[in-house]
Motif scaffolding. Sequence first.
Motif, PDB file in Angstrom:
ATOM      1  N   GLU A 106       0.852  -1.186   0.000  1.00 52.61           N
ATOM      2  CA  GLU A 106       0.000   0.000   0.000  1.00 52.61           C
ATOM      3  C   GLU A 106       0.883   1.229   0.000  1.00 52.61           C
ATOM      4  O   GLU A 106       1.864   1.297   0.717  1.00 52.61           O
ATOM      5  CB  GLU A 106      -0.894   0.006   1.245  1.00 52.61           C
ATOM      6  CG  GLU A 106      -0.092  -0.332   2.467  1.00 52.61           C
ATOM      7  CD  GLU A 106      -0.549   0.349   3.728  1.00 52.61           C
ATOM      8  OE1 GLU A 106      -0.859   1.544   3.699  1.00 52.61           O
ATOM      9  OE2 GLU A 106      -0.569  -0.339   4.733  1.00 52.61           O
ATOM     10  N   ASP A 107       0.521   2.178  -0.828  1.00 53.23           N
ATOM     11  CA  ASP A 107       1.223   3.452  -0.728  1.00 53.23           C
ATOM     12  C   ASP A 107       0.142   4.512  -0.587  1.00 53.23           C
ATOM     13  O   ASP A 107      -0.041   5.359  -1.453  1.00 53.23           O
ATOM     14  CB  ASP A 107       2.132   3.690  -1.944  1.00 53.23           C
ATOM     15  CG  ASP A 107       1.453   3.283  -3.245  1.00 53.23           C
ATOM     16  OD1 ASP A 107       0.280   2.870  -3.181  1.00 53.23           O
ATOM     17  OD2 ASP A 107       2.083   3.406  -4.315  1.00 53.23           O
ATOM     18  N   HIS A 108      -0.572   4.410   0.517  1.00 54.72           N
ATOM     19  CA  HIS A 108      -1.677   5.315   0.786  1.00 54.72           C
ATOM     20  C   HIS A 108      -1.152   6.732   0.983  1.00 54.72           C
ATOM     21  O   HIS A 108      -0.294   6.967   1.808  1.00 54.72           O
ATOM     22  CB  HIS A 108      -2.421   4.854   2.040  1.00 54.72           C
ATOM     23  CG  HIS A 108      -3.703   5.583   2.255  1.00 54.72           C
ATOM     24  ND1 HIS A 108      -4.902   5.126   1.766  1.00 54.72           N
ATOM     25  CD2 HIS A 108      -3.979   6.749   2.894  1.00 54.72           C
ATOM     26  CE1 HIS A 108      -5.854   5.984   2.105  1.00 54.72           C
ATOM     27  NE2 HIS A 108      -5.321   6.968   2.787  1.00 54.72           N
ATOM     28  N   LYS A 109      -1.683   7.646   0.182  1.00 53.01           N
ATOM     29  CA  LYS A 109      -1.324   9.058   0.351  1.00 53.01           C
ATOM     30  C   LYS A 109      -2.452   9.742   1.126  1.00 53.01           C
ATOM     31  O   LYS A 109      -3.618   9.589   0.793  1.00 53.01           O
ATOM     32  CB  LYS A 109      -1.157   9.733  -1.010  1.00 53.01           C
ATOM     33  CG  LYS A 109       0.253   9.589  -1.579  1.00 53.01           C
ATOM     34  CD  LYS A 109       1.199  10.633  -0.968  1.00 53.01           C
ATOM     35  CE  LYS A 109       2.619  10.481  -1.457  1.00 53.01           C
ATOM     36  NZ  LYS A 109       3.459   9.659  -0.590  1.00 53.01           N
ATOM     37  N   ASP A 120      -6.435   4.336   7.372  1.00 54.92           N
ATOM     38  CA  ASP A 120      -6.560   5.232   6.221  1.00 54.92           C
ATOM     39  C   ASP A 120      -7.006   6.645   6.585  1.00 54.92           C
ATOM     40  O   ASP A 120      -7.204   7.490   5.732  1.00 54.92           O
ATOM     41  CB  ASP A 120      -7.503   4.634   5.171  1.00 54.92           C
ATOM     42  CG  ASP A 120      -8.914   4.420   5.703  1.00 54.92           C
ATOM     43  OD1 ASP A 120      -9.130   4.611   6.924  1.00 54.92           O
ATOM     44  OD2 ASP A 120      -9.807   4.060   4.909  1.00 54.92           O
TER      45      ASP A 120
END
Length: 368
Positions: A40-43, A362
């Motif tokens: 995951e590369d949640h921004k 998130d």
Amino acid sequence: TDAVALVEEIRKGEPLITASCKEHVIHLVRRLQEKLGGKEDHKFYLFKVLRAHILPLTNVAFNKSGSRFITGSYDRTCKVWDTASGEELRTLEGHGNVVYAIAFNNPYGDKIATGSFDKTCKLWSTETGKCYHTFRGHSAEIVCLSFNLQSTLVATGSMDTTAILWDIEKGEEIVTLSGHSAEIIALSFNTTGDRIITGSFDHTVAVWDVSTGRMLHTLIGHRGEVSSAQFNWDCSLIVTGSMDKTCMLWNAMTGTHIATLTGHSDEILDVCFDYAGQRIATASADGSARVYNAETKKCIAKLEGHGGEISKICFNPKGNRVLTASSDKTARLWDAATGDCLQILEGHTDEIFSCAFNYKGDIIITGN
């Protein structure tokens, strides 16, 4: 790990997992593996700015799902917010002074506790805002509080050097924990709820038996005020951070000192375990944070980049990200394994002293 072999292993020691539910447990283990393995590369992006109170904030906290959060303030109130809409749901009024310590009874989230400089703690309904109980017994300001995971007790720590355990249902004091010689500024129940630790400005941490209120161990070794203390998930270890620039690891059962984690050049203001208890993160007034392996006691990563002291640090529930809040008016998101800064969260105009993830990881909340 081979999921089928793992579940066979679990079945040997767990009579509740019968043949009929074995397939379901295998399915759950595989889902967990997917979740942990997923890249995951949640921004994070700035979603809402809430002018929560007229007077300064003291603390923020999420419920487990992250659907609600609460804010405490010098304006003597605690406010309940809807995370998705940013709407204020209700104001909990009744304290006669600063509302300093606040918490949801996670994982349930149907109750809120507020601890105040008016020396009382109040228990509220999240849904209606009704005050169930006002706990009176401290002779000075309440500065920290915590629910046990079973949601049967709330503990309050005070400048009067004591902590008190309160029965949530009956609204009564169960026991007073006396033994410290200075204010208690940190307290934490273990997962099973049979032990609680208190960290004090007297340089010590005490381990107490919850049912009797007896002091089982005093963790002696720090040469400065203790700033934070926490159990790991399986209740085997305790981590403590101190103004003496060190973080110490202790055996929770025996109270013996295991290791001293050094490296910071100024006071340690916050420490925490990840959810699995495999890593420890430290935040310091020297403007840096560190991640250590709890087993090898080695420093895995140095989180460097903030331009001011870091007062708060936490892992996301998955354990692969670290969030720091600093007096440089920013929060930062870091890779827990490499120490790389993944994101700088900007927008505040003053120091950030509180930060948290929701359970899914998130949503981030920061308070200044």
